[in-house]
Structure formats: C-alpha cells, structure tokens
Design a protein around this motif. Structure first.
Motif, PDB file in Angstrom:
ATOM      1  N   GLY A 312       0.813  -1.200   0.000  1.00 48.99           N
ATOM      2  CA  GLY A 312       0.000   0.000   0.000  1.00 48.99           C
ATOM      3  C   GLY A 312       0.857   1.264   0.000  1.00 48.99           C
ATOM      4  O   GLY A 312       1.894   1.308   0.658  1.00 48.99           O
ATOM      5  N   HIS A 313       0.418   2.264  -0.719  1.00 43.54           N
ATOM      6  CA  HIS A 313       1.177   3.507  -0.780  1.00 43.54           C
ATOM      7  C   HIS A 313       0.318   4.604  -1.391  1.00 43.54           C
ATOM      8  O   HIS A 313      -0.737   4.339  -1.975  1.00 43.54           O
ATOM      9  CB  HIS A 313       2.452   3.323  -1.649  1.00 43.54           C
ATOM     10  CG  HIS A 313       2.148   3.035  -3.075  1.00 43.54           C
ATOM     11  ND1 HIS A 313       1.820   1.736  -3.517  1.00 43.54           N
ATOM     12  CD2 HIS A 313       2.094   3.844  -4.188  1.00 43.54           C
ATOM     13  CE1 HIS A 313       1.600   1.785  -4.807  1.00 43.54           C
ATOM     14  NE2 HIS A 313       1.743   3.064  -5.259  1.00 43.54           N
ATOM     15  N   GLN A 314       0.767   5.859  -1.171  1.00 41.76           N
ATOM     16  CA  GLN A 314       0.145   7.002  -1.835  1.00 41.76           C
ATOM     17  C   GLN A 314       0.953   7.273  -3.095  1.00 41.76           C
ATOM     18  O   GLN A 314       2.159   7.472  -3.041  1.00 41.76           O
ATOM     19  CB  GLN A 314       0.152   8.241  -0.931  1.00 41.76           C
ATOM     20  CG  GLN A 314      -0.610   9.390  -1.549  1.00 41.76           C
ATOM     21  CD  GLN A 314      -0.746  10.571  -0.581  1.00 41.76           C
ATOM     22  OE1 GLN A 314      -0.189  10.538   0.523  1.00 41.76           O
ATOM     23  NE2 GLN A 314      -1.477  11.584  -0.986  1.00 41.76           N
ATOM     24  N   SER A 315       0.264   7.276  -4.196  1.00 40.50           N
ATOM     25  CA  SER A 315       0.941   7.308  -5.492  1.00 40.50           C
ATOM     26  C   SER A 315       1.645   8.625  -5.726  1.00 40.50           C
ATOM     27  O   SER A 315       1.333   9.661  -5.135  1.00 40.50           O
ATOM     28  CB  SER A 315      -0.051   7.047  -6.614  1.00 40.50           C
ATOM     29  OG  SER A 315       0.625   6.993  -7.822  1.00 40.50           O
ATOM     30  N   ASN A 316       2.643   8.537  -6.590  1.00 37.10           N
ATOM     31  CA  ASN A 316       3.415   9.695  -7.032  1.00 37.10           C
ATOM     32  C   ASN A 316       3.496   9.613  -8.551  1.00 37.10           C
ATOM     33  O   ASN A 316       3.612   8.525  -9.110  1.00 37.10           O
ATOM     34  CB  ASN A 316       4.824   9.637  -6.420  1.00 37.10           C
ATOM     35  CG  ASN A 316       5.604  10.918  -6.748  1.00 37.10           C
ATOM     36  OD1 ASN A 316       6.006  11.104  -7.891  1.00 37.10           O
ATOM     37  ND2 ASN A 316       5.827  11.749  -5.733  1.00 37.10           N
ATOM     38  N   PRO A 317       3.442  10.733  -9.209  1.00 34.00           N
ATOM     39  CA  PRO A 317       3.450  10.672 -10.694  1.00 34.00           C
ATOM     40  C   PRO A 317       4.645   9.936 -11.258  1.00 34.00           C
ATOM     41  O   PRO A 317       4.559   9.395 -12.366  1.00 34.00           O
ATOM     42  CB  PRO A 317       3.460  12.145 -11.106  1.00 34.00           C
ATOM     43  CG  PRO A 317       2.775  12.859  -9.982  1.00 34.00           C
ATOM     44  CD  PRO A 317       3.209  12.142  -8.733  1.00 34.00           C
ATOM     45  N   THR A 318       5.721   9.886 -10.506  1.00 37.59           N
ATOM     46  CA  THR A 318       6.900   9.226 -11.050  1.00 37.59           C
ATOM     47  C   THR A 318       6.924   7.734 -10.730  1.00 37.59           C
ATOM     48  O   THR A 318       7.770   7.000 -11.227  1.00 37.59           O
ATOM     49  CB  THR A 318       8.181   9.868 -10.492  1.00 37.59           C
ATOM     50  OG1 THR A 318       8.171   9.751  -9.065  1.00 37.59           O
ATOM     51  CG2 THR A 318       8.241  11.337 -10.872  1.00 37.59           C
ATOM     52  N   TRP A 319       5.965   7.263  -9.796  1.00 39.51           N
ATOM     53  CA  TRP A 319       5.946   5.851  -9.427  1.00 39.51           C
ATOM     54  C   TRP A 319       4.959   5.096 -10.334  1.00 39.51           C
ATOM     55  O   TRP A 319       3.980   4.534  -9.893  1.00 39.51           O
ATOM     56  CB  TRP A 319       5.529   5.693  -7.969  1.00 39.51           C
ATOM     57  CG  TRP A 319       6.531   6.326  -6.991  1.00 39.51           C
ATOM     58  CD1 TRP A 319       7.761   6.749  -7.273  1.00 39.51           C
ATOM     59  CD2 TRP A 319       6.280   6.563  -5.636  1.00 39.51           C
ATOM     60  NE1 TRP A 319       8.374   7.258  -6.184  1.00 39.51           N
ATOM     61  CE2 TRP A 319       7.456   7.168  -5.099  1.00 39.51           C
ATOM     62  CE3 TRP A 319       5.222   6.339  -4.729  1.00 39.51           C
ATOM     63  CZ2 TRP A 319       7.613   7.543  -3.785  1.00 39.51           C
ATOM     64  CZ3 TRP A 319       5.392   6.711  -3.426  1.00 39.51           C
ATOM     65  CH2 TRP A 319       6.572   7.311  -2.945  1.00 39.51           C
ATOM     66  N   THR A 320       5.231   5.143 -11.618  1.00 37.35           N
ATOM     67  CA  THR A 320       4.338   4.464 -12.568  1.00 37.35           C
ATOM     68  C   THR A 320       4.536   2.979 -12.438  1.00 37.35           C
ATOM     69  O   THR A 320       5.598   2.500 -12.027  1.00 37.35           O
ATOM     70  CB  THR A 320       4.650   4.901 -14.000  1.00 37.35           C
ATOM     71  OG1 THR A 320       5.955   4.475 -14.336  1.00 37.35           O
ATOM     72  CG2 THR A 320       4.554   6.419 -14.168  1.00 37.35           C
ATOM     73  N   PRO A 321       3.534   2.167 -12.753  1.00 39.70           N
ATOM     74  CA  PRO A 321       3.659   0.704 -12.655  1.00 39.70           C
ATOM     75  C   PRO A 321       4.812   0.151 -13.479  1.00 39.70           C
ATOM     76  O   PRO A 321       5.334  -0.913 -13.131  1.00 39.70           O
ATOM     77  CB  PRO A 321       2.304   0.208 -13.189  1.00 39.70           C
ATOM     78  CG  PRO A 321       1.348   1.315 -12.873  1.00 39.70           C
ATOM     79  CD  PRO A 321       2.112   2.565 -13.049  1.00 39.70           C
ATOM     80  N   THR A 322       5.226   0.881 -14.509  1.00 47.27           N
ATOM     81  CA  THR A 322       6.315   0.361 -15.335  1.00 47.27           C
ATOM     82  C   THR A 322       7.666   0.746 -14.773  1.00 47.27           C
ATOM     83  O   THR A 322       8.685   0.144 -15.135  1.00 47.27           O
ATOM     84  CB  THR A 322       6.197   0.919 -16.767  1.00 47.27           C
ATOM     85  OG1 THR A 322       6.156   2.353 -16.709  1.00 47.27           O
ATOM     86  CG2 THR A 322       4.942   0.407 -17.457  1.00 47.27           C
ATOM     87  N   ASP A 323       7.684   1.754 -13.857  1.00 45.11           N
ATOM     88  CA  ASP A 323       8.959   2.214 -13.299  1.00 45.11           C
ATOM     89  C   ASP A 323       9.176   1.740 -11.842  1.00 45.11           C
ATOM     90  O   ASP A 323      10.296   1.432 -11.437  1.00 45.11           O
ATOM     91  CB  ASP A 323       9.027   3.746 -13.357  1.00 45.11           C
ATOM     92  CG  ASP A 323       9.078   4.259 -14.786  1.00 45.11           C
ATOM     93  OD1 ASP A 323       9.666   3.549 -15.653  1.00 45.11           O
ATOM     94  OD2 ASP A 323       8.528   5.347 -15.066  1.00 45.11           O
ATOM     95  N   ALA A 324       8.079   1.742 -11.047  1.00 45.26           N
ATOM     96  CA  ALA A 324       8.218   1.381  -9.616  1.00 45.26           C
ATOM     97  C   ALA A 324       7.978  -0.114  -9.460  1.00 45.26           C
ATOM     98  O   ALA A 324       6.865  -0.568  -9.173  1.00 45.26           O
ATOM     99  CB  ALA A 324       7.227   2.193  -8.784  1.00 45.26           C
TER     100      ALA A 324
END
Length: 331
Positions: A312-324
């Motif tokens: 669980g986490h609060q999303s960040n624009p840079t934490w995309t599913p393809t990057d994070a």
C-alpha cells in the motif's frame, strides 16, 4: 449575208463625222402576238459599249413599215462598222425585230461620200427579215465630203452582214426578253387568255396555298414530335442519373451503417473481453491514479496492461507501474 469576227479595215481618216438618216424599214415579220409592233431604230459604232447607242422615236403601231426620217451626226474615228438594230417598244423588255452591221468603207467609195442605201437586216437567228433605208454621209474635219463628186439620190443596194459579237449581243437581248415575258405572264396571270385561265390560275394558286399550309402543318407536327421525343429522352436521362445518385447515396449510407455496426460490435466485444479480464483477475480494476492511494493487492490498468499493487502507498506521478517495480507487478 456573211458572218465575221474580223473588222474590215477603215478607209476614212480619223477625225471625221458620220451623218445617219434613218428613213424607213420594210420588215418581213411582226414580233407582236397581238396588235402591231411599235418599232424604233438605234445604232452605235462601238458594240462593246451599250451606253453608246442612239435611237429614233418610237413609231407607234407601225407594224412592218415604220417611218422615222430622223438624222444623227456622230464622230468617226476609224471605226469600220455601223451596228444597227430595229427594236419593238415594250412595257417590259424591248423585243428585237432585226439587226445588221454595215461596213462604213462602202460609203466613202460613193460620190460625195454619201450613200442612200437599202440594207438587209436579219432576225436574231440570222434569217433575213426585210431591209432598212439609210442615208449615210462621211465628212472630214472641215465639213467637206471626201469625194468632190455630187452624191446620187438613187437608192443603192448596200452591203450588210452579221458579226459574231453583234449576234451574241442580240441573242442575249432575246433571252432577256423571253425571261421578262415569262415573268409578266406569271405575274399577270396571262390576262390576254381570258377570264377562264384567270379562274384556273386562281384555283391553282389557292390549291398551292392550301398545299403550302398543309405542308407547314406537317412540318410543324414533325417538329413537335421531334421536340417531344427529345424532351422524353432528356427526362429519361435525368431520371436515370437521379436513380444512380440515389443508389450511390443509399450504398454509402449502407456502408456507413455497416462500419458503425462493426465498430459498435468491436467495442462491445472489447468491453466484454475487458469485463472478462476483470472478473478473471478478481475484484474491481481501475486506471492507475498518479496521485491516489493504492492498497496492497489492488489492481490497476496502465497503458492497456493489468498491474497488481505489491504494497500500500500514496501514489506519485513518477511511481508508474512500469517504473516502480517494488510497488507494482504486471499480471
């Protein structure tokens, strides 16, 4: 009588004068069909110039024995022939009675260069048609006769003949006279033949008018049928063109509807496939939210692919599913 194309050599010097006295004529034929002819005499030294002719008065109703006793004086400049014509005065074209050419050299050979001669004249066809009595006198510039001898008052038999050029002119006049007479006969309806012919002419004219009217009506009917046929053809062509346009529009509408149906069917199939994928993966699937909260085990769609949240986490624009990769795992 003789025929010639060549002019006889003149024996008088230039600068002389020729005096012509037309006395009378004795003719064999009368060119008038009804009544007596009205003769007059005319002459020229230059057959090629119609305006050079001079003429006597018209002797009305003289028939075959006209009398004029009229005198003329004209310059003489070496011309070899005197061309004479006897004409019948007519309302339309004057008729040729007789003609001839008189060699002038025979005058200068007479005493006093004066000749009281009787000269044969001819029809347009070249046949004899009686004679004419002329007194001819040739004078020099001073008014003196070429021969000093006294002229004889005795009538001589003079020389006359037909030239080809003169006869050609006479035949031309004859043709014009014939054409003119024919024209007058048509225009006047041959009045001299009596009221019976006039009646027939009137009937014939009326018949021709009726035939002309019927022909005009027939032509009008033919033209009307041609117009109606052309109009019908144009209407059929227009109707065919409109049908082709309508069929093309209907075909375009059918094709558009088919594409729309295929598009809707494809969207429905894709939606069903998506729902199937959602159910196959269990739970609700939503699009990845770059600023939202994601619970562990939650599923999101990102660029058309399903991802599962690992923690669980609060999303960040840079934490995309393809990057994070520590937060998301592709399913």
């Amino acid at each position: 009588m003789s025929f010639t194309n060549n002019m006889m050599t003149s024996q008088q010097p230039q600068g002389a004068t020729l005096t012509i006295t037309a006395h009378s004529a004795n003719l064999l034929k009368d060119v008038e069909t009804f009544g007596k002819q009205d003769p007059y005499f005319r002459f020229t030294l230059d057959i090629s110039d119609p305006k050079s002719f001079q003429k006597t008065f018209v002797h009305k109703n003289a028939g075959k024995t006209p009398v004029w006793n009229q005198t003329f004086t004209v310059p003489l400049n070496g011309e070899p022939e005197l061309y004479i014509e006897i004409m019948d005065d007519e309302t339309t074209a004057d008729a040729v009675i007789a003609f001839a050419a008189i060699p002038i050299h025979q005058v200068t050979q007479q005493p006093g260069s004066t000749m009281n001669g009787v000269f044969d004249v001819y029809t347009a066809e070249g046949k004899p048609n009686g004679d004419i009595n002329l007194t001819l006198q040739v004078l020099n510039m001073s008014g003196m006769n070429y021969s000093m001898a006294q002229p004889s008052s005795h009538r001589l038999k003079g020389q006359s003949h037909i030239t080809v050029a003169h006869q050609k002119r006479i035949k031309s006049i004859k043709n014009k006279e014939t054409i003119s007479d024919a024209g007058m006969a048509v225009a006047g309806g041959l009045l001299a033949l009596g009221a019976g012919l006039l009646t027939n002419k009137f009937v014939n004219d009326e018949k021709k008018k009726e035939e002309a009217r019927q022909e005009a009506e027939r032509q009008q009917h033919v033209e009307h049928e041609r117009f109606e046929k052309e109009r019908k053809r144009l209407e059929e062509e227009r109707a065919a063109f409109e049908r082709q346009q309508q069929e093309a529009e209907e075909e375009e509408e059918r094709r558009r509807r088919q594409q729309q149906q295929e598009s809707q069917s494809h969207h429905h199939h894709h939606h069903q496939h998506q729902e199937h994928d959602d159910h196959s993966h269990g739970g609700h699937v939503r699009e990845w939210d770059p600023v939202g909260n994601h619970a562990a085990g939650g599923k999101v769609m990102y660029h058309g692919r399903l991802y599962i949240c690992l923690q669980g986490h609060q999303s960040n624009p840079t934490w995309t599913p393809t990057d994070a990769h520590s937060l998301w795992r592709a399913d």
